[in-house]
Design an enzyme around this catalytic site. Sequence first.
Site, mmCIF file in Angstrom:
data_model
loop_
_atom_site.group_PDB
_atom_site.id
_atom_site.type_symbol
_atom_site.label_atom_id
_atom_site.label_comp_id
_atom_site.label_asym_id
_atom_site.label_seq_id
_atom_site.Cartn_x
_atom_site.Cartn_y
_atom_site.Cartn_z
ATOM 1 N N GLU A 74 66.582 95.189 24.035
ATOM 2 C CA GLU A 74 65.992 96.213 24.913
ATOM 3 C C GLU A 74 64.831 95.672 25.750
ATOM 4 O OE1 GLU A 74 67.499 98.721 25.564
ATOM 5 O OE2 GLU A 74 68.446 99.611 23.803
ATOM 6 N N HIS A 93 59.573 101.328 20.301
ATOM 7 C CA HIS A 93 60.852 102.047 20.377
ATOM 8 C C HIS A 93 61.430 102.143 18.975
ATOM 9 C CE1 HIS A 93 64.930 103.122 21.185
ATOM 10 N NE2 HIS A 93 65.391 101.926 20.849
ATOM 11 N N HIS A 95 64.286 104.400 16.129
ATOM 12 C CA HIS A 95 65.367 105.368 15.920
ATOM 13 C C HIS A 95 64.953 106.252 14.740
ATOM 14 C CE1 HIS A 95 68.441 102.182 17.606
ATOM 15 N NE2 HIS A 95 67.508 102.515 18.476
ATOM 16 N N HIS A 156 69.866 108.339 21.491
ATOM 17 C CA HIS A 156 69.471 106.972 21.162
ATOM 18 C C HIS A 156 68.251 106.921 20.241
ATOM 19 C CE1 HIS A 156 68.647 102.673 22.851
ATOM 20 N NE2 HIS A 156 68.281 102.795 21.605
HETATM 21 ZN ZN LIG Z 1 67.314 101.539 20.299
#
Ligand SMILES: [Zn+2]
Length: 204
Positions: A74, A93, A95, A156
């Site tokens: 990413e 970032h 999840h 996401h």
């Molecule tokens: Zn991700």
Amino acid sequence: MTIEQMKQEVCHYAKQSYAEKLFAGTSGNLSLFGNEVIVITPTSVAYETITPDDMVVIKPDGTILEGKHAPSSEWRMHAAIYRLKPEVRAIIHTHSPYATAFAVNNAVIPAIMIEMVPFLGGDVPLAAFALPGTDALGTEAAKALSDRYACLLANHGTLAIGDTLARAHTRSIYLEDSAKICSIAIGNGTIKPINQEHLAAMRG
Ligand SMILES: [Zn+2]
């Protein structure tokens, strides 16, 4: 902060985020921007054993300057946000499950608790869906982050930003906490978000 110190800090918060279950497996990634470079977590290296030497130093165009691994898949999302929001110096970032569940619902997390105002800027907006690994994922997130410190990425995960990794990390924690409490409250019955008048008063 030197590049060596940046690597140590990125590594520290990567391990901490994993220990706090903001990251599962090798998912999630974080970065710092300074000295005209991005220091970012590597792709697919176990957080239990990761060291500062595993961090990857890249230019904003993706050129690898230092590192024995590939950067997070990413990295384009991180680079796009630093390009579009110059005040941002750190990005996390995740999840994390409760917040990502709202992203799967394609829902905003409403402003239901007072600490969401100072820590997150209010409710948690949803960025439009974009393919993983793309610059578009960052440009959509930057739109959602116009007056917020955190957002959801449709189907996401989550994103939190800051001028330091410490602040971005605290925001990631509050984001997941808010989503968890909101989920429990929805299970209990009707939720009542903070009204606009009170939100305005808290923002001063
Ligand atoms: Zn991700």
